[in-house]
Design a protein around this motif. Structure first.
Motif, PDB file in Angstrom:
ATOM      1  N   GLY A  64       0.771  -1.191   0.013  1.00  0.00           N
ATOM      2  CA  GLY A  64      -0.050  -0.107  -0.091  1.00  0.00           C
ATOM      3  C   GLY A  64       0.813   1.234   0.000  1.00  0.00           C
ATOM      4  O   GLY A  64       0.503   2.494  -0.803  1.00  0.00           O
ATOM      5  N   TYR A  65       2.028   1.097   0.762  1.00  0.00           N
ATOM      6  CA  TYR A  65       2.811   2.395   0.732  1.00  0.00           C
ATOM      7  C   TYR A  65       3.520   2.541  -0.666  1.00  0.00           C
ATOM      8  O   TYR A  65       3.683   3.626  -1.214  1.00  0.00           O
ATOM      9  N   PHE A  66       3.881   1.677  -1.333  1.00  0.00           N
ATOM     10  CA  PHE A  66       4.387   1.574  -2.881  1.00  0.00           C
ATOM     11  C   PHE A  66       3.114   2.150  -3.708  1.00  0.00           C
ATOM     12  O   PHE A  66       3.516   3.163  -4.398  1.00  0.00           O
ATOM     13  N   PHE A  67       2.117   1.945  -3.537  1.00  0.00           N
ATOM     14  CA  PHE A  67       1.088   2.294  -4.497  1.00  0.00           C
ATOM     15  C   PHE A  67       0.611   3.616  -4.068  1.00  0.00           C
ATOM     16  O   PHE A  67       0.512   4.435  -5.159  1.00  0.00           O
ATOM     17  N   LEU A  68       0.207   4.020  -2.792  1.00  0.00           N
ATOM     18  CA  LEU A  68       0.021   5.265  -2.538  1.00  0.00           C
ATOM     19  C   LEU A  68       1.296   6.380  -2.851  1.00  0.00           C
ATOM     20  O   LEU A  68       0.756   7.470  -3.193  1.00  0.00           O
ATOM     21  N   GLY A  69       2.358   5.892  -2.602  1.00  0.00           N
ATOM     22  CA  GLY A  69       3.571   6.849  -2.864  1.00  0.00           C
ATOM     23  C   GLY A  69       3.573   7.061  -4.516  1.00  0.00           C
ATOM     24  O   GLY A  69       3.673   8.349  -4.900  1.00  0.00           O
ATOM     25  N   GLY A  70       3.446   6.124  -5.135  1.00  0.00           N
ATOM     26  CA  GLY A  70       3.443   6.285  -6.647  1.00  0.00           C
ATOM     27  C   GLY A  70       2.374   7.460  -7.234  1.00  0.00           C
ATOM     28  O   GLY A  70       2.383   8.049  -8.119  1.00  0.00           O
ATOM     29  N   LEU A  71       0.980   7.049  -6.723  1.00  0.00           N
ATOM     30  CA  LEU A  71      -0.169   7.598  -6.880  1.00  0.00           C
ATOM     31  C   LEU A  71       0.113   9.293  -6.571  1.00  0.00           C
ATOM     32  O   LEU A  71      -0.314  10.190  -7.411  1.00  0.00           O
ATOM     33  N   ALA A  72       0.590   9.533  -5.510  1.00  0.00           N
ATOM     34  CA  ALA A  72       0.857  11.019  -4.859  1.00  0.00           C
ATOM     35  C   ALA A  72       1.701  11.500  -6.068  1.00  0.00           C
ATOM     36  O   ALA A  72       1.596  12.665  -6.423  1.00  0.00           O
ATOM     37  N   GLY A  73       3.138  10.940  -6.047  1.00  0.00           N
ATOM     38  CA  GLY A  73       4.140  11.651  -6.895  1.00  0.00           C
ATOM     39  C   GLY A  73       3.527  11.834  -8.358  1.00  0.00           C
ATOM     40  O   GLY A  73       3.798  13.040  -8.739  1.00  0.00           O
ATOM     41  N   ALA A  74       3.067  10.911  -8.955  1.00  0.00           N
ATOM     42  CA  ALA A  74       2.612  11.172 -10.349  1.00  0.00           C
ATOM     43  C   ALA A  74       1.521  12.260 -10.381  1.00  0.00           C
ATOM     44  O   ALA A  74       1.563  12.914 -11.403  1.00  0.00           O
ATOM     45  N   GLY A  75       0.401  11.972  -9.450  1.00  0.00           N
ATOM     46  CA  GLY A  75      -0.601  13.029  -9.230  1.00  0.00           C
ATOM     47  C   GLY A  75      -0.061  14.338  -9.271  1.00  0.00           C
ATOM     48  O   GLY A  75      -0.543  15.517  -9.881  1.00  0.00           O
TER      49      GLY A  75
END
Length: 350
Positions: A64-75
């Protein structure tokens, strides 16, 4: 106990003789001699125990940490679309990035067990530690993403909000990919051996997630950028994943079997459906755009969780650690033998 003397073995116990090489085959060579041909031994580990201690990470926290971090950064990168007049898209992505980075930090702290452990990592600055650099990166990015979302929602201090948005966008690529470096820095074979391609896989997955969120939240008139980002993210992720599996060799099996295999196959299907649907039907209405966005978000989540489970499986099975090491050793010896031959010829010439 038996003993060896000049007259032979004294105190010999019956039934204790060594076996005479049962199962060994021989092959006659051209000169009439014989060369022993012993079958290659099958790989086993001590008592079937893993060579590595598998990480104690939980899928809900770290994946979940991997996924949410990617969503935040690219967002945050796509949120810079406000510079092109896509204000509603930017507003939605700023809010989603702020929520995602908060959830990412919460998942990391939950895995650490105590909140003060995250704070303790900020007491030093260690460039050789991906975890330490990642903590500093989150500490710098989080306030910027939060300020950009809060000022946008309040409609105040537009210049300050624009500066916060720009800063978050500049840090976004690092936030979305540093977790790949963090995973590859471990001894887990499925992560460590894929250190070259894994950051590109995470970058593509992050772009897929952010474009999915934009398709979900943005109006149809502003989703052209999201559709382009979806095609870019899906293509990059697919190409990097295929290159990583090809280079991993037998370790790539960890990405193809069990829970990891099911998740990776689901990610491929969902990402293709989401990107193709966005390209073909994204302009026709909010419903089609939202369905495509949901598929892309689910595809990115499946990728991150699939990579996590593949790493855990490769750490549990000792063959993924020992067999590639033996193959690399044989390859180094073969190359060393090939390098020595020209040097011997030069000596003979002299």
């Amino acid at each position: 106990m038996s003993d060896v003397t000049r007259r032979g073995i004294r105190g010999e116990r019956p039934g204790r003789q060594a076996s005479g090489g049962t199962g060994t085959r021989t092959r006659r060579r051209g000169g009439g001699g014989e060369q022993a041909m012993v079958p290659a031994p099958e790989f086993t580990s001590y008592y079937g125990k893993p060579v590595l201690n598998p990480p104690t990470w939980q899928a809900r926290d770290i994946a979940g940490y991997f996924f949410l971090g990617g969503l935040a950064g690219a967002g945050s990168v796509l949120a810079a679309a406000e510079l092109t007049g896509r204000e509603r898209t930017a507003r939605a992505l700023k809010a989603s990035s702020a929520v995602a980075v908060t959830g990412s930090v919460a998942a990391l702290i939950h895995d650490l067990g105590r909140p003060e452990r995250f704070v303790n990592m900020l007491r030093v600055f260690k460039p050789t530690s991906p975890m330490n650099l990642g903590s500093w990166l989150l500490a710098a990015y989080g306030p910027m993403a939060g300020a950009a979302a809060a000022l946008e929602a309040a409609g105040r201090l537009p210049r300050t909000g624009r500066a916060a948005t720009t800063t978050a966008a500049s840090l976004g690529p690092l936030v979305s990919t540093y977790t790949a470096v963090l995973a590859a820095d471990t001894a887990v074979p499925a992560w460590h051996d894929g250190y070259r391609e894994l950051p590109f896989v995470f970058a593509g997955s992050a772009a897929t997630a952010a474009s999915g969120m934009a398709l979900l939240a943005a109006p149809t008139a502003e989703n052209s950028l999201a559709r382009s980002a979806a095609l870019f993210g899906v293509t990059l992720e697919a190409a990097a994943t295929r290159a990583m599996r090809r280079r991993l060799g037998m370790v790539a099996e960890a990405y193809e079997v069990g829970t990891a295999g099911r998740l990776m196959r689901a990610a491929e299907a969902l990402s293709f459906a989401g990107a193709a649907g966005a390209a073909l039907f994204g302009r026709r209405g909010r419903a089609a755009s939202a369905v495509c966005g949901a598929c892309l978000l689910a595809a990115s989540a499946c990728t991150r969780f699939g990579i996590f489970h593949a790493g855990m499986e490769s750490a549990r099975d000792p063959k993924y650690t020992v067999v590639p090491q033996r193959e690399r050793r044989k390859e180094r010896r073969r190359r060393a033998g090939g390098d020595e031959q020209p040097r011997d010829r030069r000596k003979e010439g002299k």
